[in-house]
Design an enzyme around this catalytic site. Structure first.
Site, PDB file in Angstrom:
ATOM      1  N   LYS A 249     -21.225   9.974 -42.666  1.00  0.00           N
ATOM      2  CA  LYS A 249     -21.262   8.610 -43.206  1.00  0.00           C
ATOM      3  C   LYS A 249     -19.950   8.289 -43.888  1.00  0.00           C
ATOM      4  O   LYS A 249     -19.424   9.114 -44.642  1.00  0.00           O
ATOM      5  CB  LYS A 249     -22.348   8.516 -44.293  1.00  0.00           C
ATOM      6  CG  LYS A 249     -23.714   8.086 -43.844  1.00  0.00           C
ATOM      7  CD  LYS A 249     -24.673   8.273 -45.017  1.00  0.00           C
ATOM      8  CE  LYS A 249     -25.775   7.250 -45.079  1.00  0.00           C
ATOM      9  NZ  LYS A 249     -26.697   7.555 -46.200  1.00  0.00           N
TER      10      LYS A 249
ATOM     11  N   ILE B 141     -32.438  12.963 -41.399  1.00  0.00           N
ATOM     12  CA  ILE B 141     -33.900  13.120 -41.390  1.00  0.00           C
ATOM     13  C   ILE B 141     -34.454  12.314 -40.221  1.00  0.00           C
ATOM     14  O   ILE B 141     -34.350  11.088 -40.197  1.00  0.00           O
ATOM     15  CB  ILE B 141     -34.528  12.627 -42.712  1.00  0.00           C
ATOM     16  CG1 ILE B 141     -33.812  13.232 -43.928  1.00  0.00           C
ATOM     17  CG2 ILE B 141     -36.029  12.935 -42.740  1.00  0.00           C
ATOM     18  CD1 ILE B 141     -33.937  14.717 -44.071  1.00  0.00           C
TER      19      ILE B 141
ATOM     20  N   GLU C 158     -34.902   6.895 -54.347  1.00  0.00           N
ATOM     21  CA  GLU C 158     -34.538   6.070 -55.499  1.00  0.00           C
ATOM     22  C   GLU C 158     -35.775   5.751 -56.331  1.00  0.00           C
ATOM     23  O   GLU C 158     -36.899   6.003 -55.910  1.00  0.00           O
ATOM     24  CB  GLU C 158     -33.851   4.771 -55.050  1.00  0.00           C
ATOM     25  CG  GLU C 158     -34.733   3.881 -54.208  1.00  0.00           C
ATOM     26  CD  GLU C 158     -34.094   2.519 -53.925  1.00  0.00           C
ATOM     27  OE1 GLU C 158     -33.380   1.999 -54.787  1.00  0.00           O
ATOM     28  OE2 GLU C 158     -34.343   1.970 -52.838  1.00  0.00           O
TER      29      GLU C 158
ATOM     30  N   ARG D 195     -39.745  -1.178 -61.796  1.00  0.00           N
ATOM     31  CA  ARG D 195     -40.514  -2.419 -61.950  1.00  0.00           C
ATOM     32  C   ARG D 195     -41.869  -2.220 -61.281  1.00  0.00           C
ATOM     33  O   ARG D 195     -42.097  -1.207 -60.639  1.00  0.00           O
ATOM     34  CB  ARG D 195     -39.788  -3.560 -61.237  1.00  0.00           C
ATOM     35  CG  ARG D 195     -39.460  -3.171 -59.793  1.00  0.00           C
ATOM     36  CD  ARG D 195     -39.028  -4.313 -58.933  1.00  0.00           C
ATOM     37  NE  ARG D 195     -38.323  -3.857 -57.748  1.00  0.00           N
ATOM     38  CZ  ARG D 195     -38.879  -3.507 -56.603  1.00  0.00           C
ATOM     39  NH1 ARG D 195     -40.180  -3.536 -56.476  1.00  0.00           N
ATOM     40  NH2 ARG D 195     -38.155  -3.089 -55.577  1.00  0.00           N
TER      41      ARG D 195
END
Lengths: 169, 450, 450, 169
Positions: B158, B203, B288, B292
């Site tokens: 990447k 993955i 992540e 909230r």
């Protein structure tokens, strides 16, 4: 304007002018008008918008009282100044949520009072929000007919603050 | 407990919060833009304040206006919902400086977890697995090979400056790695002017599994088990469920424990979600934290019986969590379908407009969270979700049957919705068998390129 | 399992049965009168057959037409719902003679329990308490005194030919008994030409508690615990709940066991309800058996998680009950409010008409079973119930809060409903404390005489 | 094109100008206008769009296909015979649910055929329900114009069975 024209003058667009119609329609949309009817001599323009039978298609609001908004909700969406019910009456509306102050400090005179003539850049009041005192300009020209909000009253976005006669200048 | 709170959101989540407050006996102040002026849910609030014109940037996202509304509304706390200002640490700070409670984590925890690198470091510290890869940039083939052998093929190369798939290559063996490395570097250089690349494990066909967390201000953290949100299209979740089908109990327990470890490490409070990807061998990797409440929170509510919005408010007000981890058990299976005003025939193009008629599904096991009604106009300014259809039945198979009949019942006229597309997914054998991956929808249905 | 069944009913219960069938993969044939032609739920059936004009006597109650529809619809079974033909043993017989399964008890069990005297005898045999009283007529004061002392004061003296309160007297002690006996006999003679009276114990301020039963064709009988339906007006139930508040566990267990004994004794199959009254000392007395599914069945569904309509169909098709008694546990508390198109201001006068607008309540813990929608016209020919609002929360107190907010959300325009009256009941301290009696509503609210 | 226009200026499009009309219509569509009325002297344009009548108050049925009823549902509620589309056309409708038979037994002639004149008491068919064969009388006077149901077809209450011309007698 002209007494009798089947024949529009140079600058005068005829009734079939699409660009003119578009401006009418935009006007209607902006102000949520349902109909425009214009007639002069043999010239006539009539525009209607939306549902013809409003009762059936636009159900009345729920029976519980509308959630408390301290002022009546304005019916159009122009943010600051827009024409009111009569052709010469306009409203200066709050551009923000906050607390209304009619004068710069408690001992001073109000920025404007009924009978005063305001220019677009005239400060008409202060809206306080988050401890910031925002001076609000009139954004139109006219004579103050009424002050619609009391000192230290909370105002919403769009709350009419002053009623103004725009023909009086 | 609070007497009065402001809801800094709109639509179904605003209504959801009003509902919780009414049940708790808390008064609510709703804010609205001019586009939402006529919405019926505003009438259920104790006060409604217009804060600006239709565009969110001038209304729901305008911090000064939201705070000013909180001031004139005289509230003690603000619930941000999801989206808009919900993960805005600056807004969170401003609330604190104005002595208004933000119903969510502290600005510090929000900021820490909002930074993906710091969150990844924190996960390593908390012994939560992250996707294995190079610690930094990789420039030569030899190092690339060493890392690839360490983490195992296939690997993903990447661009560090990357985005949109540019400078990204997959390598399945030594031979292709050399080529891929060079290609990725050239492409990255061309696209971003920076040839820096790094390597991480690729993955294959991952599942998206996330864990719902609740933490109070007294050091108590519990999880409400996991949700599977693998039914996605372009990274947008379409269907969510709890529990995750075919996930071995041991793995389920490990993922949930890992999520709790991470959240404790971060000093996180209130509700949050820890997201993971799970590979075909049920290895899981932290991705992540969503700091909230999430759209899909109802599926966790249904299987645990816990009202998450109420819990958020109670925790923010300083109450201690009333449950120990052992009290929180999963019962049955719950599925949620997001009903969007979109046209699946036209590449899911948003289709705002007037809902001429609606028949709301009901009956045993069905919950419909929505602010819409016959005559409501979906405004074009905000996201296209018009409701969440949620079912809860003793088994996953029964939940699927229940959802299919509820989708058939949900008759909406006037605008196209995604309801029918959901039926196709729910009837697909891969979905029925459980354990589809995040690429399933896009592999299975061909959409027009939008 | 059946492939195709006919639903011999209309409105919300017809929709309820269609829902269960869709989830079970069973095709449905709906029947409708001309007054229900446009009802949306008909579209969810696989076939809809018009069986007659609006009046029930010419349509939903017309056995020949219902059976003819079953024949042309080619169904294997008929679900009768509640009301109409649901407890008509003759219809039940006709179904059998036509080789169509009736989804309910056998005609014999229905007939046995439909006869109140035989049912009372059966209860005695099954050692189920009935209201104590004289075995036959009582003519002289001495006998009356003996019986009164045996069963305890206060006692009720009732005309054997009676009705409407005529020839009925309450006596609280020896002195008043003599006077009451004479007065009742004189009044009975005058009113019915028959001075025969009998004596039974007068139950003061009774609660109405009923037990939900499920029985298969293989000798298995289970109960789904009890419901409290004491919130009544003129013997019409308004609010039902499960579990019954403030009922001691021991009594709850005794009532449920008694119900199972009675139903076993009657050779009863399918779903049924055994009704009791419970006095202030928690003594309970059998009243009658309702040999059908009841309006209030959802509260039992919510607390047990069992779909009663599905169970009815499965049992009728010969399946064995999948639960043992120990598997059936009550979780949380559920309340149902019957939403009727009636005007509480005008003595609950039925108010059929067009529903111009409706906002359907939703969210955590809320279920709304209703066939209505914006634009639906409530026909004047049938009962006035337009929906059942049901909540399920961990505690009764939370259930009440949830119901109050759901009632506030339920916005119906065009016709008056009982929603607001329900709010008054739910906010009354006697209701909140639990354990009101069947006279509570009429004592507490004064209604115009209709 | 037109013989006598009040003011046909060279560049001025006349009312029949398709391109102009197209632009009007686009304007209407864009802004959801339901009507445009233009008039100048003898020139006049009037455009209307959408449903003027109360379609809004009677929502169209749900998009799923109506539950299978073998015949189109009759729109009125007269149980047996009622007037049809024209003044002289009536329908004999089924008074019950059941199976339609046009003849007393498989080898017999039909009770009635197209062209036959029926009296109110004339038996026109049999509806079988629950093994009972119910002879159905015409209940009106007229000439059979069409047989609308096939032998052994199921019928509902209200299904039209025969079309009858009542003026033909």
């Amino acid at each position: 304007m002209t007494e009798k024209t089947d024949r529009p003058g140079e600058e005068q667009p005829d009734v079939f002018d699409v660009e003119q119609l578009r401006r009418f329609v935009e006007l209607m949309e902006e102000h949520d008008l349902s109909e425009i009817n214009l007639k002069e001599g043999g010239r006539k323009i009539r525009l209607r918008r939306g549902n013809i039978l409003p009762a059936a298609s636009a159900p009345a609001p729920a029976p519980i009282p509308p959630a408390a908004s301290p002022q009546p909700a304005p019916s159009d969406s122009a943010p600051a100044a827009s024409s009111g019910d009569s052709e010469n009456i306009a409203f200066i509306k709050s551009p923000m949520v906050g607390t209304f102050y009619s004068r710069p400090n408690p001992n001073a005179e109000p920025f404007v009072k009924v009978g005063d003539v305001v220019e677009p850049e005239t400060t008409v009041c202060i809206i306080e929000a988050m401890k910031v005192f925002n001076e609000i300009p009139a954004e139109l020209r006219g004579k103050i007919v009424a002050v619609l909000v009391k000192d230290e009253e909370p105002v919403e976005f769009g709350t009419p603050l002053f009623k103004v006669d725009t023909s009086a200048v | 407990m609070y007497k009065r709170i402001l809801i800094a959101n709109r639509g179904e989540i605003a209504l959801r919060i009003i509902r919780a407050c009414r049940e708790l006996g808390i008064e609510t102040v709703a804010i609205y833009s001019e586009a939402d002026r006529d919405a019926l849910y505003l009438r259920l609030a104790d006060q409604a304040i217009c804060i600006g014109p239709p565009k969110s940037i001038q209304s729901y996202l305008k911090i000064a206006h939201v705070i000013a509304a909180a001031e004139i509304g005289n509230v003690e706390a603000i619930h941000p919902g999801y989206g808009f200002l919900a993960e805005n640490a600056h807004f969170n700070e401003v609330c604190r400086s104005c002595q208004i409670d933000f119903i969510g984590p502290t600005p510090e925890a929000m900021e820490l977890l909002g930074d993906k690198n710091r969150a990844r470091d924190l996960a390593r510290e908390a012994k939560v697995p992250v996707v294995p890869g190079s610690d930094g940039l990789v420039s030569d083939e030899k190092e690339a090979l060493r890392i690839a052998h360490e983490i195992g093929f296939p690997v993903l190369i990447k661009a560090t400056a990357g985005g949109g798939g540019k400078g990204m290559r997959i390598a399945a063996n030594d031979l292709s790695l050399a080529t891929a490395l060079t290609q990725a570097q050239i492409e990255a250089k061309a696209a971003f002017g920076n040839e820096g690349v790094y390597i991480e494990k690729f993955i294959e066909r991952p599942r998206h599994v996330e864990v719902q967390i609740l933490a109070d201000h007294h050091g108590n953290v519990v999880h409400l088990w996991e949700r599977d949100c693998s039914t996605q299209r372009r990274h947008q979740k379409l269907i969510e469920e709890s529990p995750a089908p075919n996930l071995p109990d041991k793995v389920r327990q490990q993922i949930c424990d890992a999520a709790v470890r991470l959240v404790k490490k971060a000093g996180y409070t209130n509700a949050g979600t820890v997201e993971f990807i799970v590979d075909r061998e049920n290895h899981f990797y932290f991705i992540e934290v969503n700091a909230r409440i999430q759209v899909e929170h109802p599926v966790s509510e249904m299987v645990t019986g816990i009202d998450l919005i109420k819990a958020q408010i109670q925790v923010a007000a300083g109450e201690t969590l009333p449950w120990k981890q052992r009290d929180i058990r999963v019962q049955g299976a719950s599925i949620e379908c997001r009903i969007n005003a979109e046209n699946p025939q036209k590449n899911f193009q948003p289709a705002p407009g007037r809902i001429d008629q609606i028949f709301v599904p009901g009956g045993m096991g069905v919950r419909f969270d929505s602010h819409v009604y016959a005559g409501y106009t979906v405004p074009p300014y905000y996201d296209s979700m018009i409701g969440k259809l949620i079912v809860h039945r003793p088994t996953r198979q029964e939940a699927i049957s229940c959802m299919l009949r509820a989708l058939a019942e949900l008759q909406i006229e006037g605008i196209p919705t995604t309801a029918d597309f959901h039926r196709q997914v729910l009837e697909h054998s891969d979905f029925v068998e459980g354990g589809i991956d995040t690429g399933f929808v896009e592999r299975t249905w061909k959409f027009d390129k939008g």
